[in-house]
Design a protein around this motif. Sequence first.
Motif, PDB file in Angstrom:
ATOM      1  N   LEU A   6       0.982  -1.124  -0.275  1.00 36.34           N
ATOM      2  CA  LEU A   6       0.305   0.238   0.501  1.00 36.34           C
ATOM      3  C   LEU A   6       1.396   1.264  -0.140  1.00 36.34           C
ATOM      4  CD1 LEU A   6      -2.587  -0.562   2.305  1.00 36.34           C
ATOM      5  CD2 LEU A   6      -3.322  -0.664   0.001  1.00 36.34           C
ATOM      6  N   ALA A   7       2.018   1.057   0.474  1.00 34.72           N
ATOM      7  CA  ALA A   7       2.941   2.108   0.812  1.00 34.72           C
ATOM      8  C   ALA A   7       3.521   2.480   0.066  1.00 34.72           C
ATOM      9  CB  ALA A   7       4.232   2.591   2.042  1.00 34.72           C
ATOM     10  N   ARG A   8       4.057   0.817  -1.026  1.00 35.62           N
ATOM     11  CA  ARG A   8       4.233   1.430  -1.992  1.00 35.62           C
ATOM     12  C   ARG A   8       3.578   2.205  -3.774  1.00 35.62           C
ATOM     13  NH1 ARG A   8       8.084  -0.223  -6.316  1.00 35.62           N
ATOM     14  NH2 ARG A   8       7.492  -1.142  -8.279  1.00 35.62           N
ATOM     15  N   ARG A   9       2.618   1.756  -3.450  1.00 40.03           N
ATOM     16  CA  ARG A   9       1.613   2.563  -4.242  1.00 40.03           C
ATOM     17  C   ARG A   9       0.575   3.391  -4.009  1.00 40.03           C
ATOM     18  NH1 ARG A   9       0.018   2.937  -9.107  1.00 40.03           N
ATOM     19  NH2 ARG A   9       1.155   0.445  -8.717  1.00 40.03           N
ATOM     20  N   ARG A  10       1.176   3.951  -2.481  1.00 41.04           N
ATOM     21  CA  ARG A  10       0.811   5.697  -2.657  1.00 41.04           C
ATOM     22  C   ARG A  10       1.894   6.508  -2.837  1.00 41.04           C
ATOM     23  NH1 ARG A  10      -0.231   4.973   3.722  1.00 41.04           N
ATOM     24  NH2 ARG A  10       0.674   7.109   3.871  1.00 41.04           N
ATOM     25  N   ILE A  11       3.109   6.187  -2.302  1.00 39.69           N
ATOM     26  CA  ILE A  11       4.523   6.599  -3.068  1.00 39.69           C
ATOM     27  C   ILE A  11       4.669   6.740  -4.742  1.00 39.69           C
ATOM     28  CG2 ILE A  11       7.317   6.534  -3.608  1.00 39.69           C
ATOM     29  CD1 ILE A  11       6.870   4.734  -0.749  1.00 39.69           C
ATOM     30  N   LEU A  12       3.970   5.447  -5.596  1.00 43.48           N
ATOM     31  CA  LEU A  12       4.408   5.400  -7.420  1.00 43.48           C
ATOM     32  C   LEU A  12       2.902   6.494  -7.536  1.00 43.48           C
ATOM     33  CD1 LEU A  12       4.521   1.556  -8.274  1.00 43.48           C
ATOM     34  CD2 LEU A  12       6.100   3.521  -8.215  1.00 43.48           C
ATOM     35  N   ASP A  13       1.959   6.873  -7.202  1.00 44.27           N
ATOM     36  CA  ASP A  13       1.067   7.663  -7.742  1.00 44.27           C
ATOM     37  C   ASP A  13       1.466   8.981  -7.589  1.00 44.27           C
ATOM     38  OD1 ASP A  13      -1.109   5.363  -7.438  1.00 44.27           O
ATOM     39  OD2 ASP A  13      -2.013   5.771  -6.252  1.00 44.27           O
ATOM     40  N   ASP A  30      10.726  14.977  -1.297  1.00 39.88           N
ATOM     41  CA  ASP A  30      10.041  16.061  -0.365  1.00 39.88           C
ATOM     42  C   ASP A  30       8.377  15.966  -0.646  1.00 39.88           C
ATOM     43  OD1 ASP A  30      11.741  15.712   2.144  1.00 39.88           O
ATOM     44  OD2 ASP A  30      12.407  17.925   0.901  1.00 39.88           O
ATOM     45  N   ALA A  31       8.354  16.187  -1.705  1.00 46.62           N
ATOM     46  CA  ALA A  31       6.965  16.433  -2.320  1.00 46.62           C
ATOM     47  C   ALA A  31       5.981  15.732  -2.771  1.00 46.62           C
ATOM     48  CB  ALA A  31       7.363  17.589  -3.767  1.00 46.62           C
ATOM     49  N   ILE A  32       7.315  14.458  -3.091  1.00 54.03           N
ATOM     50  CA  ILE A  32       6.275  12.299  -3.447  1.00 54.03           C
ATOM     51  C   ILE A  32       6.330  12.469  -1.760  1.00 54.03           C
ATOM     52  CG2 ILE A  32       6.754  10.538  -3.656  1.00 54.03           C
ATOM     53  CD1 ILE A  32       8.610  11.537  -5.810  1.00 54.03           C
ATOM     54  N   ARG A  40       9.810  11.107   4.174  1.00 49.92           N
ATOM     55  CA  ARG A  40      10.781  11.185   3.246  1.00 49.92           C
ATOM     56  C   ARG A  40      12.253  10.729   3.299  1.00 49.92           C
ATOM     57  NH1 ARG A  40      14.779  15.598   0.326  1.00 49.92           N
ATOM     58  NH2 ARG A  40      16.169  14.020   0.287  1.00 49.92           N
ATOM     59  N   ALA A  41      12.382   9.607   4.270  1.00 52.01           N
ATOM     60  CA  ALA A  41      12.988   8.543   4.898  1.00 52.01           C
ATOM     61  C   ALA A  41      12.488   7.507   4.374  1.00 52.01           C
ATOM     62  CB  ALA A  41      12.999   8.315   5.625  1.00 52.01           C
ATOM     63  N   GLY A  42      11.015   7.097   4.224  1.00 55.89           N
ATOM     64  CA  GLY A  42      10.360   6.176   3.777  1.00 55.89           C
ATOM     65  C   GLY A  42      10.580   6.242   2.691  1.00 55.89           C
ATOM     66  N   VAL A  43      10.219   7.320   2.225  1.00 55.93           N
ATOM     67  CA  VAL A  43      10.213   7.329   0.809  1.00 55.93           C
ATOM     68  C   VAL A  43      11.198   6.541   0.078  1.00 55.93           C
ATOM     69  CG1 VAL A  43       9.607   8.711  -1.490  1.00 55.93           C
ATOM     70  CG2 VAL A  43       8.399   8.494  -0.083  1.00 55.93           C
ATOM     71  N   GLN A  44      12.190   7.094   0.923  1.00 54.98           N
ATOM     72  CA  GLN A  44      13.945   6.789   0.339  1.00 54.98           C
ATOM     73  C   GLN A  44      13.967   5.559   0.165  1.00 54.98           C
ATOM     74  OE1 GLN A  44      16.107  10.159   2.380  1.00 54.98           O
ATOM     75  NE2 GLN A  44      15.946  10.924   0.346  1.00 54.98           N
ATOM     76  N   ARG A  50      13.305  -1.973  -2.995  1.00 54.88           N
ATOM     77  CA  ARG A  50      12.668  -1.801  -5.055  1.00 54.88           C
ATOM     78  C   ARG A  50      14.160  -1.746  -5.787  1.00 54.88           C
ATOM     79  NH1 ARG A  50       8.327  -5.062  -4.024  1.00 54.88           N
ATOM     80  NH2 ARG A  50       7.098  -4.192  -2.461  1.00 54.88           N
ATOM     81  N   ALA A  51      14.899  -0.906  -5.846  1.00 48.36           N
ATOM     82  CA  ALA A  51      16.027  -1.250  -6.842  1.00 48.36           C
ATOM     83  C   ALA A  51      16.418  -2.197  -7.517  1.00 48.36           C
ATOM     84  CB  ALA A  51      16.931   0.200  -6.650  1.00 48.36           C
ATOM     85  N   GLY A  52      16.172  -2.916  -6.845  1.00 48.66           N
ATOM     86  CA  GLY A  52      17.196  -3.682  -7.402  1.00 48.66           C
ATOM     87  C   GLY A  52      16.531  -5.297  -6.983  1.00 48.66           C
ATOM     88  N   SER A  53      14.646  -5.072  -6.661  1.00 48.33           N
ATOM     89  CA  SER A  53      13.538  -6.226  -7.170  1.00 48.33           C
ATOM     90  C   SER A  53      13.586  -7.162  -8.600  1.00 48.33           C
ATOM     91  CB  SER A  53      12.985  -6.062  -5.754  1.00 48.33           C
ATOM     92  OG  SER A  53      11.746  -6.935  -6.141  1.00 48.33           O
ATOM     93  N   PRO A  54      13.489  -8.022  -7.796  1.00 47.27           N
ATOM     94  CA  PRO A  54      13.122  -8.733  -9.690  1.00 47.27           C
ATOM     95  C   PRO A  54      11.497  -8.276  -9.572  1.00 47.27           C
ATOM     96  CG  PRO A  54      14.149 -10.275  -8.032  1.00 47.27           C
ATOM     97  CD  PRO A  54      14.263  -9.213  -7.178  1.00 47.27           C
TER      98      PRO A  54
END
Length: 76
Positions: A6-13, A30-32, A40-44, A50-54
């Motif tokens: 859910l957090a990932r979906r909120r970040i992507l949106d 910061d805006a995201i 901010r730490a949660g977004v980062q 996720r960057a290296g996740s298949p």
Amino acid sequence: MSDGELARRRILDAAHAEFAARGYRAATVDAIARSSELSRAGVQSSARNRAGSPRASSANSPPSPPRRIPRSSSGT
């Protein structure tokens, strides 16, 4: 859907909205974070995790700029 998903979906949106409104270069973490109602730490952290996740999908990422091949300066 898990809390992490859910957090990932909120970040992507929020990121998509920021990129559309301000452009890729002007969008900020910061805006995201504000739009997604996460820190901010949660977004980062989500981006790093996720960057290296298949499962990380290029469909959820902005397109990469085209690579340019430098021209030879010798004129040949």
